[in-house]
Write a protein that holds these residues in place. Structure first.
Motif, short mmCIF file in Angstrom:
data_model
loop_
_atom_site.label_atom_id
_atom_site.label_comp_id
_atom_site.label_asym_id
_atom_site.label_seq_id
_atom_site.Cartn_x
_atom_site.Cartn_y
_atom_site.Cartn_z
N LEU A 293 0.84 -1.17 -0.04
CA LEU A 293 -0.10 -0.15 -0.27
C LEU A 293 0.96 1.32 0.10
CD1 LEU A 293 -2.93 -1.20 2.49
CD2 LEU A 293 -2.82 -1.37 -0.08
N LEU A 294 2.03 1.18 0.55
CA LEU A 294 2.94 2.39 0.94
C LEU A 294 3.37 2.56 -0.58
CD1 LEU A 294 4.24 4.52 2.31
CD2 LEU A 294 5.90 3.13 2.98
N LYS A 295 3.94 1.60 -1.27
CA LYS A 295 4.54 1.61 -2.48
C LYS A 295 3.42 2.33 -3.43
CE LYS A 295 6.53 -0.85 -6.35
NZ LYS A 295 6.59 0.08 -7.10
N GLU A 296 2.28 1.92 -3.39
CA GLU A 296 1.34 2.13 -4.37
C GLU A 296 0.89 3.83 -4.08
OE1 GLU A 296 -3.02 1.01 -6.05
OE2 GLU A 296 -3.11 0.99 -3.79
N ILE A 297 0.82 4.25 -2.84
CA ILE A 297 0.54 5.64 -2.42
C ILE A 297 1.75 6.45 -2.90
CG2 ILE A 297 0.39 7.31 -0.47
CD1 ILE A 297 -0.92 4.94 1.09
N ASN A 298 2.93 5.94 -2.72
CA ASN A 298 4.12 6.70 -3.08
C ASN A 298 4.42 6.87 -4.82
OD1 ASN A 298 4.74 7.39 -0.50
ND2 ASN A 298 6.13 5.79 -0.36
N ASP A 299 4.01 5.60 -5.19
CA ASP A 299 4.10 5.71 -6.91
C ASP A 299 3.01 6.73 -7.47
OD1 ASP A 299 6.08 3.89 -6.61
OD2 ASP A 299 4.43 2.06 -7.49
N TYR A 300 2.07 6.94 -7.00
CA TYR A 300 0.95 7.92 -7.41
C TYR A 300 1.08 9.22 -7.15
CZ TYR A 300 -1.98 4.34 -10.02
OH TYR A 300 -2.12 3.42 -10.86
N ASN A 301 1.83 9.50 -5.94
CA ASN A 301 2.09 10.76 -5.28
C ASN A 301 3.47 11.00 -5.17
OD1 ASN A 301 -1.13 11.36 -4.73
ND2 ASN A 301 -0.56 9.37 -4.07
N PRO A 302 4.20 11.19 -6.27
CA PRO A 302 5.81 11.19 -6.04
C PRO A 302 6.14 12.55 -5.11
CG PRO A 302 4.95 11.72 -8.27
CD PRO A 302 3.93 11.38 -7.61
N GLU A 303 5.34 13.89 -5.28
CA GLU A 303 5.61 14.76 -4.38
C GLU A 303 4.43 15.28 -3.72
OE1 GLU A 303 6.88 18.02 -7.32
OE2 GLU A 303 8.00 16.44 -8.37
N PRO A 304 4.40 14.61 -2.44
CA PRO A 304 3.04 14.84 -1.68
C PRO A 304 3.62 15.85 -0.90
CG PRO A 304 4.59 13.14 -0.67
CD PRO A 304 5.21 13.30 -2.05
N SER A 305 2.19 16.68 -0.46
CA SER A 305 2.44 17.87 0.29
C SER A 305 2.68 17.47 1.86
CB SER A 305 1.25 18.72 0.32
OG SER A 305 0.16 17.95 1.04
N GLU A 306 3.01 18.38 2.69
CA GLU A 306 3.38 17.98 4.22
C GLU A 306 1.96 17.22 4.84
OE1 GLU A 306 5.97 17.88 6.20
OE2 GLU A 306 7.14 18.49 4.40
N GLU A 307 0.99 17.69 4.46
CA GLU A 307 -0.40 17.23 5.08
C GLU A 307 -0.54 15.86 4.35
OE1 GLU A 307 -5.05 18.57 5.40
OE2 GLU A 307 -3.64 20.02 4.03
N MET A 308 -0.14 15.54 3.21
CA MET A 308 -0.37 14.26 2.49
C MET A 308 0.58 13.36 3.32
SD MET A 308 -0.60 15.18 -1.28
CE MET A 308 -0.80 13.83 -2.29
N ILE A 309 1.72 13.80 3.54
CA ILE A 309 2.84 12.83 4.28
C ILE A 309 2.18 12.63 5.43
CG2 ILE A 309 5.18 12.73 5.16
CD1 ILE A 309 6.02 14.61 2.72
N LYS A 310 1.66 13.40 6.12
CA LYS A 310 1.19 13.14 7.57
C LYS A 310 -0.05 12.01 7.63
CE LYS A 310 2.47 17.63 9.76
NZ LYS A 310 1.85 19.05 10.36
N LEU A 311 -0.88 12.39 6.56
CA LEU A 311 -1.91 11.28 6.52
C LEU A 311 -1.53 10.08 6.05
CD1 LEU A 311 -5.02 10.80 6.42
CD2 LEU A 311 -5.01 11.67 4.16
N ARG A 312 -0.61 10.02 5.21
CA ARG A 312 -0.02 8.72 4.55
C ARG A 312 0.64 7.95 5.81
NH1 ARG A 312 5.06 9.50 1.59
NH2 ARG A 312 5.95 9.87 3.63
N ASN A 313 1.44 8.76 6.62
CA ASN A 313 2.21 8.03 7.63
C ASN A 313 1.35 7.43 8.72
OD1 ASN A 313 4.34 8.48 6.28
ND2 ASN A 313 5.31 10.27 7.45
#
Length: 103
Positions: A72-92
């Motif tokens: 799941l982490l790989k998929e999230i990162n593959d589709y969102n190569p430049e996430p915002s800080e808010e996206m990073i917090k939610l993903r984590n």
């Protein structure tokens, strides 16, 4: 916003699966909103709602819909190569919840 029929059918089927306690379907809905794909605008609040639901479903031993946190982490990162800080917090947050093990 114009959404293709295929995309709408995919969203509707995924939503129905999520209602039937499928962690992967709930994850997918969160992912769609997180990434702003399949005709949906990015909405991190709705993404968070579905990812919290998915995390609760994912930890249920009777849940037959699963994928590894690394997949799941790989998929999230593959589709969102430049996430915002808010996206990073939610993903984590999501990844930490599904990798949590009871002590």
């Amino acid at each position: 916003i114009l959404v293709c029929i295929y995309c709408m059918s995919k969203i509707i089927l995924t939503a129905c699966s999520s209602d039937f306690v499928c962690a992967t379907a709930s994850y997918n809905l969160g992912f769609f909103y997180y990434s702003g794909v399949v005709g949906l605008e990015q909405d991190l609040i709705i993404a968070k709602k579905f990812w919290l639901l998915s995390a609760a479903q994912y930890l249920d031993e009777t849940n037959i819909c699963d994928a590894s946190p690394n997949e799941l982490l790989k998929e999230i990162n593959d589709y969102n190569p430049e996430p915002s800080e808010e996206m990073i917090k939610l993903r984590n947050l999501f990844i930490s919840l599904i990798t949590y093990e009871n002590a």
